[in-house]
Design an enzyme around this catalytic site. Structure first.
Site: not given
Lengths: 344, 344, 344, 344
Positions: B150, B242
């Site tokens: 990710c 993120h």
């Protein structure tokens, strides 16, 4: 012998921390507190909405708040801490200095002025001698000393340690606590379950102040360090404690062990607020962490960890308590240095 | 024509996101879900403690959970999504591929293997042809395609855009959401009012996977990109999304406008899960922010902002939804590419 | 004269708090720590992943962890604190008591047993005499004393103060910190930006334990109080400190001033861990607050505020530090009472 | 046929939600937005610092902000939503009503006035006929309808369902999200790792508004319900979604099943924003939870769970999205009722 001190802007977040740190201080005795006009005349306990996590000190609680004006300051006060908003400070601090008061100021105005010492006592105490230049130029009986911005203080002690290897380039990403913006600076709707990747003016402060702190004073002029410094600043949902990811490139090759040794070798001073060790180095790469490590050394320790060498230079993390080591405690420590060096 | 699909490890955090994304998918029809032995035989609605913020899709709720074994998979399933723990995946994925199933896997095992394509469809779709090498070498009827970690996915699309200027060096600090560690990966006592400046193995994944993704495939071998990549990874108290602070040095000098234009020029694909634009560029330097911007493009958009040029190269921030664009959505999108390229 | 003490389950969240509280204790000296089989033989500093916000005490750090077995306990240990999981405690505590050790236990097993004193020293110290019944019935040389659940302790001191007015009915809504569930008890994905309106078994503990604590011991039998108690328990995103909204109906009419006076009149004991005052009453209706007030009195104070009379009875808020006053500190204080009353 | 609508106070937190909900509304077309003098003349996209988690609707973005003055409102606007601060609203709303505009107001002023209907459409639609009294008494061509406070709306639908059993006494503890205080209402330093057990004026609003909502209108006068209501209000670190612990005593004995059936039997209306079912009942006692369940029914569903009978009456939890069902959505729904009942 006790020095009588005053606190300008005593009701704000940093002011309250300052009052907390002065409680029981071995050298300083709180004699006066000031705030904005609205609060003048009130008992401090009423004017300050006390939010620090220890009870309000009784000697402070009963003081009557004064206007922020040198004429209102008792004559026997020798040292004044300032945590005023920078706009107010720019107006008022020169008046106090002219009236003969020595100021240890946390406010951001004038930090880069040529004749204002910007000081972390364990790192560049010699810069204090800029005060002679300052008094010459400004004709003051008093003086103004500044401590750097909270995010700058957090990284500079370790950068200073690396300068023996020839510091050339610094990049730093910060994860800064909300208290750095003051009590109402960051609303909860902005930051819960969120990150804000921008803090106005913060990157520039880190870049310019660090070069001044690492600079060289020859008795007449202060030459700033020539390392490139590039900062990326973020606000995160923590209450206190700025954590910073640093990459530092040095002229010389160094090993991780040499870096850690250099950090541990930074000396603390024989002043009440200077912790020993100054830099606490963690072997566990998941430390330091804000909530667990921000109160080390009463909040005055610089914590470091995660040291590794990479193609981009030495990489490590550093942490300090932003309203203690990074603000109120920094000002108090500068006050201790002023006293110890005979400037009061 | 609809492709019947299965989901391995369907009860975990990424598995649940995958089920959510497949609900109403125009090309894929959910035909089978698997989990650990304990859950086999239970209805999915009972085996999965459903925690996604939309109700459990009814067609998934009623499916009976199967053991994670190719013998248990219906023959008419043509595409299998895997979000198994990497240890389990390393054991089981080859069995599925050998049994003829094509896998789009989010698991971290084998991402760096020479004959396994690691793909972000909009960035390096041509790497998919590594599957010919894979089938040759392994003798499989099926195949395994991987999507990256990710935190890697979040930065690679913008790095790819900069490679036209000669990408030489990358430094990245991440502020990663807790969902990246799975449902029980980060305890609340670890992260409330805190930051953890270390995520085991994450820095290495970002460094190695990004070089593979940016590499060149000549039809026989994949040459990794030779840029230096150095990552510093932090866990912060956000649920999803993120955020990354990036510095990228390029051979050519570039302006901020050229960088933003390059970001905007990254093309999306004509696949159901590919958003348009792929990269959303913000002018406001305080954006993107995880809570406000993570669901752009259904969670598949790469958001970027804060572009500036510094002595340390181009500096910017990038954000992606880590369990959608960074995991479940990445696998679904790779599935769409496999279908569109005729591999099913 | 110093009492040598042991701590069972010393590596868990409550065990670590216990070790922290014993550091520098004027009467107790830490002599032994136990944990599960896996940790036996390791130095405590290695077995415990230390997460309390003060450094690990050096005398504890160097102790070798023992198995949780009376045969492994040094003979000169006179008092044993237990913070074992209740299932383990149910097995092991009787063995220690039979072997002659006096246990002050925070574990939830057997809190309601007829011959086990459940004690808050400032509230019902006389219940300790149940130990005579316990020793008679069980034939033990040692003994087991329990402290109540953290959420029960938080409200019972104020309820005890109201019982002079004839306590008839209690309703309480809790806002409980995550540390109450242990280090891994609440995942961050469960609780960030969220509330969980259910804590398994907690409501029943509050209802039954409070009636026992407020009950009357006639030297032979303990009659539980007959007030109705109804609890609604919630987990909120705070680290430490349980806040509770209480309504209490009494037979007699009372004013807010009488209630506050009754709270202030609850006497502390002349024991090292008993704070003075025991109950701190706030006039500001927005206090107490967990982060600001949980460490009052070293975490042993009961804070109260927001007192008002309503058609539904007396309404107020109360707060205590759940892992100090509500767990580790409660056990230590019970140990101090055992010592002072001559049971060791 | 489309109704042209205006939004007063369109740049605030509730105003932005209102703009979001009007985007694509089947009956309403946004024609005008107002804000304070400072913003008048600016495009809405510039005046509003847009913070909702979906992009700003394009038709709103391009509107020019007007001053909040009936003379500035286009004549063809038939319905005006007001989310002004209550002090401003008290001044301005009568002017709009006198000028002939029908207002659906979320502002707290005048909610208890005898001739102002306070309405939740699914619960007390008949109270709308108070508008005849209002027009008679005030001589207005327009009208003012209010929706209740967010914390009141959350519990009243379930209380209304219980009134068939003879509702006599209600106690409620709230766990309220920070968005209820507006964008800057709760600072992050106040609420991270904390709870504030007091919200000024909120308890009284819940007590008085709920009795009015549950009251009986005989065509001339509105008799408030005579149940005792006692509220204890807390602010917790959640972004959106008020969770409430309720105890309700009824004249008749009821079982948990009867309570759940009564909740499920509350009917939704055939209006665009009324969800079906109106009350979603959870069997899992740990639900509803703010983050998981606040967006049910587009944020308009009332979620309930944890139903049990206790000595203190029926105990349960209820949850609603405070800025949608509790504010902007409540006003929009009242607008839909006004349209459907022929008041425009």
């Amino acid at each position: 012998m006790t020095v009588r001190v005053g606190v300008l802007g005593a009701t704000g977040a940093v002011g309250q921390r300052c009052i907390q740190l002065l409680d029981g201080h071995p050298e300083f005795e709180l004699a006066a507190v000031t705030a904005s006009e609205d609060s003048a005349g009130l008992p401090y306990s009423e004017a300050a909405k006390w939010r620090v996590d220890s009870p309000i000190p009784s000697e402070a609680a009963d003081l009557t708040v004064r206007a922020t004006d040198p004429d209102e300051m008792p004559d026997d006060v020798d040292l004044v801490f300032s945590s005023l908003p920078s706009g107010v400070a720019a107006d008022v601090e020169p008046d106090f200095a002219e009236a003969g008061y020595v100021l240890s100021s946390n406010s951001s105005n004038d930090r880069l002025a040529d004749d204002v010492p910007l000081v972390i006592p364990e790192i560049n105490p010699g810069h204090l001698d800029l005060l002679e230049v300052q008094r010459d130029e400004r004709g003051w009986d008093g003086a103004v000393v500044k401590n750097p911005n909270c995010s700058t203080i957090t990284m500079v002690p370790t950068l200073a340690a690396l300068d023996q290897f020839g510091l050339e380039r610094v990049q730093v990403s910060t994860l800064q606590a909300v208290s750095g913006a003051g009590y109402s600076g960051v609303s909860s709707m902005e930051i819960i379950d969120n990150v804000i990747p921008h803090i106005g003016g913060e990157e520039e402060k880190m870049e310019t102040e660090s070069r001044k702190l690492l600079g060289t004073f020859d008795g007449a002029e202060l030459a700033h360090h020539d390392a490139d410094v590039s900062a990326s600043c973020n606000r995160v949902p923590t209450i206190d404690g700025h954590l910073e990811n640093v990459w530092a490139e040095t002229r010389d090759d160094v090993t991780e062990a040499e870096v850690e040794d250099a950090f541990r070798a930074v000396e603390s001073l024989d002043l009440p607020s200077s912790p020993d060790p100054l830099v606490e180095v963690f072997e566990d790469p998941s430390r330091p962490q804000p909530r667990l490590d921000r109160t080390l050394g009463g909040g005055m320790t610089i914590a470091a960890g995660g040291v590794q060498t990479t193609p981009a230079g030495i990489q490590y993390n550093t942490l300090a308590h932003n309203t203690i080591r990074g603000a109120a405690g920094a000002a108090v420590l500068n006050g201790e240095l002023l006293q110890s060096e005979g400037w009061l």
